[in-house]
Design a protein around this motif. Structure first.
Motif, PDB file in Angstrom:
ATOM      1  N   CYS A  25    -100.829   9.455-120.483  1.00 26.03           N
ATOM      2  CA  CYS A  25    -100.233  10.797-120.533  1.00 26.03           C
ATOM      3  C   CYS A  25    -100.548  11.519-121.842  1.00 26.03           C
ATOM      4  O   CYS A  25    -101.118  12.608-121.817  1.00 26.03           O
ATOM      5  CB  CYS A  25     -98.734  10.729-120.294  1.00 26.03           C
ATOM      6  N   ALA A  29    -102.912  14.807-122.437  1.00 27.32           N
ATOM      7  CA  ALA A  29    -102.162  16.048-122.639  1.00 27.32           C
ATOM      8  C   ALA A  29    -102.433  16.724-123.972  1.00 27.32           C
ATOM      9  O   ALA A  29    -102.537  17.936-124.033  1.00 27.32           O
ATOM     10  CB  ALA A  29    -100.667  15.774-122.499  1.00 27.32           C
ATOM     11  N   LEU A  99     -93.143  17.778-126.358  1.00 22.57           N
ATOM     12  CA  LEU A  99     -92.537  16.744-125.536  1.00 22.57           C
ATOM     13  C   LEU A  99     -93.135  15.356-125.767  1.00 22.57           C
ATOM     14  O   LEU A  99     -92.466  14.354-125.584  1.00 22.57           O
ATOM     15  CB  LEU A  99     -92.790  17.158-124.090  1.00 22.57           C
ATOM     16  N   PHE A 100     -94.406  15.298-126.174  1.00 21.28           N
ATOM     17  CA  PHE A 100     -95.094  14.015-126.153  1.00 21.28           C
ATOM     18  C   PHE A 100     -94.749  13.117-127.324  1.00 21.28           C
ATOM     19  O   PHE A 100     -95.094  11.937-127.311  1.00 21.28           O
ATOM     20  CB  PHE A 100     -96.599  14.219-126.014  1.00 21.28           C
ATOM     21  N   PRO A 102     -91.308  12.562-128.374  1.00 22.96           N
ATOM     22  CA  PRO A 102     -90.241  11.708-127.810  1.00 22.96           C
ATOM     23  C   PRO A 102     -90.736  10.810-126.671  1.00 22.96           C
ATOM     24  O   PRO A 102     -90.205   9.721-126.476  1.00 22.96           O
ATOM     25  CB  PRO A 102     -89.190  12.705-127.306  1.00 22.96           C
ATOM     26  N   LEU A 103     -91.787  11.236-125.984  1.00 21.59           N
ATOM     27  CA  LEU A 103     -92.266  10.431-124.860  1.00 21.59           C
ATOM     28  C   LEU A 103     -93.019   9.174-125.304  1.00 21.59           C
ATOM     29  O   LEU A 103     -93.408   8.373-124.462  1.00 21.59           O
ATOM     30  CB  LEU A 103     -93.153  11.270-123.938  1.00 21.59           C
TER      31      LEU A 103
ATOM     32  N   PHE B  25     -99.275  16.820-117.277  1.00 17.48           N
ATOM     33  CA  PHE B  25     -99.717  15.454-117.614  1.00 17.48           C
ATOM     34  C   PHE B  25     -98.562  14.480-117.749  1.00 17.48           C
ATOM     35  O   PHE B  25     -98.530  13.674-118.668  1.00 17.48           O
ATOM     36  CB  PHE B  25    -100.483  15.417-118.931  1.00 17.48           C
ATOM     37  N   ILE B  28     -98.859  10.089-115.310  1.00 18.76           N
ATOM     38  CA  ILE B  28    -100.265   9.767-115.017  1.00 18.76           C
ATOM     39  C   ILE B  28    -100.423   8.297-114.607  1.00 18.76           C
ATOM     40  O   ILE B  28    -101.244   7.977-113.755  1.00 18.76           O
ATOM     41  CB  ILE B  28    -101.152  10.061-116.245  1.00 18.76           C
ATOM     42  N   THR B  77     -83.135  11.170-127.195  1.00 20.25           N
ATOM     43  CA  THR B  77     -84.147  10.268-126.640  1.00 20.25           C
ATOM     44  C   THR B  77     -83.535   8.917-126.282  1.00 20.25           C
ATOM     45  O   THR B  77     -83.764   8.383-125.193  1.00 20.25           O
ATOM     46  CB  THR B  77     -85.278  10.073-127.662  1.00 20.25           C
ATOM     47  N   LEU B 120     -88.388  10.728-118.060  1.00 24.20           N
ATOM     48  CA  LEU B 120     -87.844  11.072-119.378  1.00 24.20           C
ATOM     49  C   LEU B 120     -88.269  12.486-119.758  1.00 24.20           C
ATOM     50  O   LEU B 120     -87.480  13.263-120.311  1.00 24.20           O
ATOM     51  CB  LEU B 120     -88.322  10.063-120.426  1.00 24.20           C
ATOM     52  N   LEU B 124     -85.920  15.723-120.866  1.00 22.54           N
ATOM     53  CA  LEU B 124     -86.120  16.441-122.127  1.00 22.54           C
ATOM     54  C   LEU B 124     -86.426  17.918-121.886  1.00 22.54           C
ATOM     55  O   LEU B 124     -85.987  18.782-122.641  1.00 22.54           O
ATOM     56  CB  LEU B 124     -87.253  15.789-122.936  1.00 22.54           C
TER      57      LEU B 124
END
Lengths: 198, 196
Positions: A25, A29, A99-100, A102-103, B25, B28, B77, B120, B124
């Motif tokens: 991801c 992204a 967002l990425f 915290p992801l 994205f 995936i 989180t 998640l 968020l």
């Protein structure tokens, strides 16, 4: 010597992006500009390093049955730290990655290495593994994001490298370009290493 | 009536324009991993849609009544990932008790959903956008429908790919990514459909 062997394993032989194909991801992204790829890679590497150190230190204290939730909590704590650090010191990049960051919590690389490596190995070996995997991931992101930035905007790290004669392929900075360039890149890596066909 | 139109637009734009897989994205890993056959892809989509709708609901409730009320947003989180893990476990037990047939169909995919970043990400996005309760639920459901649409389309393409002569180094993941790229191009055609 063992340190280097583990380090090299993560960097090349079991490169998370090109070999194992996990953590896709963020790879797709945020690789529209080289700087985003670099920061994202380093942020992930930092979380990986700190969680592997913590988990390899406390592995004997965590009961077998609750180890996965415990690992997730440790990872989430480190990710929150990185998230707030980036928001404070690099607000521009933090908002691009949005967002990425915290992801990173659900990035399979981190939980995968915590479970498969740090929970069974010593602290030193875990550091070698985290550095190898983390830098392998960072390198892959940097490569992909550099290619996309050069082809898509004619710049790298914001500096002009291709002159005005170059028609900007703006598709490369869009989602479609991410999928296609990563697909071709993995294909090329397979071709070079000749181990591609399973 | 205006409210109703707004909800419909939110649904359509989440499914088609801001598709979770092809534009944002998110998710995936299952998209690449579980898209070999239409049947399994559809089951995965169904399970994900179910969990996403519940997550939409749960994340709004938790954010409004716990995190915002006590000023604990920095635990966002950590809280969401724990809640999602618990939710998936709960859904699994619930389905096992009430519908063994469905459990058999979804079985192995349910635990995998915990580490699906789309879930998640959904929680968020809901807090970041400040959606209302109804919007959160619709957004969660629509995100699941968009996920199912993309993964089933991909599975259909990959089933036909079995008969194609793909160059050796591109077999497996690379060709899947290239197809996904072409699908993303097609979905870009929707981008002017609705002005939100």
């Amino acid at each position: 010597m063992k340190f280097w062997k583990i380090f090299k394993n993560g960097l090349f032989d079991e490169n998370p992006t090109f070999r194992i194909v996990i953590g896709m991801c963020p790879t797709l992204a945020i690789t529209n500009a080289a700087i985003n790829g670099l920061v994202m890679g380093l942020a992930t590497a930092f979380v990986l390093l700190t969680t592997e150190i913590i988990i390899s230190l406390v592995k004997k204290l965590i009961p077998e049955n609750v180890r996965i939730p415990s690992y997730v909590l440790i990872i989430a704590t480190m990710v929150t730290t990185v998230d707030y650090f980036l928001k404070a010191f690099l607000p521009g990049i933090a908002s691009a990655l949005s967002l990425f960051i915290p992801l990173i919590v659900v990035n399979c690389i981190i939980l995968g290495r915590a479970e498969a490596f740090a929970s069974r190995n010593s602290v030193v070996d875990s550091i070698a593994d985290a550095l190898g995997m983390g830098l392998g991931f960072t390198g892959a992101l940097l490569l992909l994001s550099s290619i996309r930035e050069i082809l898509g905007s004619g710049t790298i790290f914001g500096f002009e490298v291709l002159g005005n004669w170059y028609p900007r392929m703006s598709i490369m900075t869009m989602p479609a370009g991410a999928f296609i360039s990563l697909g071709i890149l993995i294909g090329l890596v397979n071709l070079v290493s000749r181990k591609g066909v399973k | 009536m205006e409210q109703f139109t707004h909800i419909l637009l939110l649904f359509a734009s989440t499914v088609l324009i801001n598709n979770f897989i092809l534009v944002r994205f998110l998710g995936i890993c299952p998209f690449l991993g579980v898209s070999n056959q239409i049947g399994t892809a559809f089951s995965m989509g169904l399970a994900t849609t179910f969990v996403m709708t519940l997550t939409g609901m749960a994340s709004w409730l938790i954010n409004t009544f716990i995190l915002e009320k006590f000023g604990l947003q920095f635990l966002e989180t950590v809280t969401f990932i724990l809640v999602i893990a618990a939710l998936v476990q709960f859904v699994e037990m619930f389905i096992k008790k009430t519908s063994p047939a469905l459990y058999k169909a979804l079985g192995i995919y349910l635990p995998l959903i915990t580490t699906n970043c789309a879930i998640l990400g959904l929680a968020l996005i809901i807090t970041a956008e400040g959606y209302s309760f109804i919007e959160s639920v619709v957004f969660g459901f629509a995100a699941g429908v968009g996920f199912t649409l993309a993964i089933v389309l991909m599975a259909g393409l990959r089933e036909n790919l079995e008969f194609a002569d793909v160059p050796g180094p591109l077999k497996g993941v690379p060709i899947t990514l290239i197809i996904a790229g072409i699908m993303a191009l097609a979905f870009m055609g929707f981008s002017g459909l609705i002005a939100m």
